[in-house]
Design an enzyme around this catalytic site. Structure first.
Site, PDB file in Angstrom:
ATOM      1  N   CYS A 110       0.848  -1.193   0.000  1.00 10.88           N
ATOM      2  CA  CYS A 110       0.000   0.000   0.000  1.00 10.88           C
ATOM      3  C   CYS A 110       0.888   1.249   0.000  1.00 10.88           C
ATOM      4  O   CYS A 110       1.890   1.296   0.724  1.00 10.88           O
ATOM      5  CB  CYS A 110      -0.897  -0.014   1.241  1.00 10.88           C
ATOM      6  SG  CYS A 110      -2.052   1.373   1.309  1.00 10.88           S
ATOM      7  N   HIS A 153      -9.261  -3.481  -2.701  1.00  6.16           N
ATOM      8  CA  HIS A 153      -8.234  -2.778  -1.917  1.00  6.16           C
ATOM      9  C   HIS A 153      -8.592  -1.292  -1.809  1.00  6.16           C
ATOM     10  O   HIS A 153      -8.496  -0.694  -0.739  1.00  6.16           O
ATOM     11  CB  HIS A 153      -6.861  -2.963  -2.585  1.00  6.16           C
ATOM     12  CG  HIS A 153      -5.731  -2.260  -1.887  1.00  6.16           C
ATOM     13  ND1 HIS A 153      -4.681  -2.927  -1.296  1.00  6.16           N
ATOM     14  CD2 HIS A 153      -5.495  -0.937  -1.692  1.00  6.16           C
ATOM     15  CE1 HIS A 153      -3.851  -2.035  -0.756  1.00  6.16           C
ATOM     16  NE2 HIS A 153      -4.310  -0.818  -0.991  1.00  6.16           N
ATOM     17  N   GLU A 154      -9.017  -0.704  -2.961  1.00  5.73           N
ATOM     18  CA  GLU A 154      -9.335   0.737  -2.961  1.00  5.73           C
ATOM     19  C   GLU A 154     -10.612   1.037  -2.187  1.00  5.73           C
ATOM     20  O   GLU A 154     -10.663   1.977  -1.388  1.00  5.73           O
ATOM     21  CB  GLU A 154      -9.471   1.262  -4.391  1.00  5.73           C
ATOM     22  CG  GLU A 154      -8.241   1.049  -5.264  1.00  5.73           C
ATOM     23  CD  GLU A 154      -6.949   1.342  -4.544  1.00  5.73           C
ATOM     24  OE1 GLU A 154      -5.968   0.640  -4.803  1.00  5.73           O
ATOM     25  OE2 GLU A 154      -6.922   2.235  -3.679  1.00  5.73           O
ATOM     26  N   HIS A 157     -10.222   1.226   1.485  1.00 10.44           N
ATOM     27  CA  HIS A 157      -9.689   2.492   1.996  1.00 10.44           C
ATOM     28  C   HIS A 157     -10.809   3.483   2.324  1.00 10.44           C
ATOM     29  O   HIS A 157     -10.676   4.300   3.231  1.00 10.44           O
ATOM     30  CB  HIS A 157      -8.739   3.154   0.990  1.00 10.44           C
ATOM     31  CG  HIS A 157      -7.321   2.658   1.041  1.00 10.44           C
ATOM     32  ND1 HIS A 157      -6.542   2.705   2.180  1.00 10.44           N
ATOM     33  CD2 HIS A 157      -6.545   2.111   0.076  1.00 10.44           C
ATOM     34  CE1 HIS A 157      -5.348   2.196   1.915  1.00 10.44           C
ATOM     35  NE2 HIS A 157      -5.315   1.840   0.652  1.00 10.44           N
TER      36      HIS A 157
HETATM   37  O1  LIG Z   1      -4.607   2.061  -2.168  1.00  8.40           O
HETATM   38  C1  LIG Z   1      -3.732   1.982  -3.249  1.00  8.40           C
HETATM   39  N1  LIG Z   1      -2.475   1.501  -2.886  1.00  8.40           N
HETATM   40  O2  LIG Z   1      -2.024   1.765  -1.681  1.00  8.40           O
HETATM   41  C2  LIG Z   1      -1.558   1.147  -3.943  1.00  8.40           C
HETATM   42  C3  LIG Z   1      -1.431  -0.352  -4.094  1.00  8.40           C
HETATM   43  C4  LIG Z   1      -2.722  -0.981  -4.490  1.00  8.40           C
HETATM   44  C5  LIG Z   1      -2.750  -2.479  -4.507  1.00  8.40           C
HETATM   45  C6  LIG Z   1      -1.634  -3.263  -4.217  1.00  8.40           C
HETATM   46  C7  LIG Z   1      -1.748  -4.652  -4.241  1.00  8.40           C
HETATM   47  C8  LIG Z   1      -2.954  -5.242  -4.555  1.00  8.40           C
HETATM   48  C9  LIG Z   1      -4.051  -4.452  -4.836  1.00  8.40           C
HETATM   49  C10 LIG Z   1      -3.939  -3.082  -4.812  1.00  8.40           C
HETATM   50 NI    NI Z   2      -3.614   1.146  -0.475  1.00 11.91          NI
END
Ligand SMILES: OCN(O)CCCc1ccccc1
Ligand code: NI
Length: 183
Positions: A110, A153-154, A157
């Protein structure tokens, strides 16, 4: 332009709060900010720009990560079948999901976490997301595998959830039932 100094790091409460729905239609300022978030991702994936501005490569970004507690996300990536995803979305909502789950064998990272957190992050393998895009159109996206992982993942958040919240405390490399590797 957005750079890493604009990215909020873990410990800031904004990453643990619920983000607010954006009233539609979005304001010009909200539209401009979402475009900036999408541009950050494109820049972060451009070797020269990323090196010049010391950007960490990212495939997604959520508004709380730039200190903005609003339900706005940007994604820019290709999935394993080379299908391209490039969206700025307001109020993304998962309206349905599979029982089956998936995970990345290399775990997740992240932009707001300046450390490795090893372990598998189980996520729904298929999701349907409804949202409003940068052209103010309502979109319904059916996503699976890597694309489903990125969007979850987003959207996490926006709900104050970090990827490592999903990693088993007892055994970080536990593979739950109904869970198949994505890669
Ligand atoms: O929130 C966005 N972020 O921190 C960047 C990395 C995003 C991400 C990384 C690994 C698997 C799915 C999504
Ligand atoms: Ni992230």
């Amino acid at each position: 332009m957005l750079t890493m100094k604009d990215i909020v790091r873990e410990g800031d409460p904004v990453l643990r709060n619920m983000a607010e729905e954006v009233e539609l239609p979005p304001t010009e300022e909200e539209i401009a900010t979402l475009h900036e978030m999408l541009t950050f991702l494109k820049n972060s994936q451009d070797e020269e720009i990323a090196e010049k501005y010391e950007l960490r490569a990212g495939v997604g970004l959520a508004a709380p990560q730039i200190g903005l507690p609003k339900r706005m996300i940007a994604v820019h990536f290709q999935d394993f079948d080379e299908k391209e995803y490039s969206y700025g979305l307001f109020n993304p909502k998962i309206i349905s999901h599979s029982v089956a789950k998936t995970y990345l064998t290399g775990g997740e990272g992240c932009l707001s976490v300046d450390r490795e957190v090893p372990g598998y992050v189980p996520r729904y393998n298929k999701i349907t997301v409804k949202a409003t895009d940068l052209n103010k159109n309502e979109v319904k996206l059916k996503l699976k595998g890597y694309a489903a992982i990125v969007f979850q993942h987003e959207i996490d958040h926006l709900n104050g959830v970090m990827f490592y919240d999903h990693i088993s405390q007892e055994d970080p490399f536990l593979i739950p039932d109904n869970t198949v590797a994505c890669d």
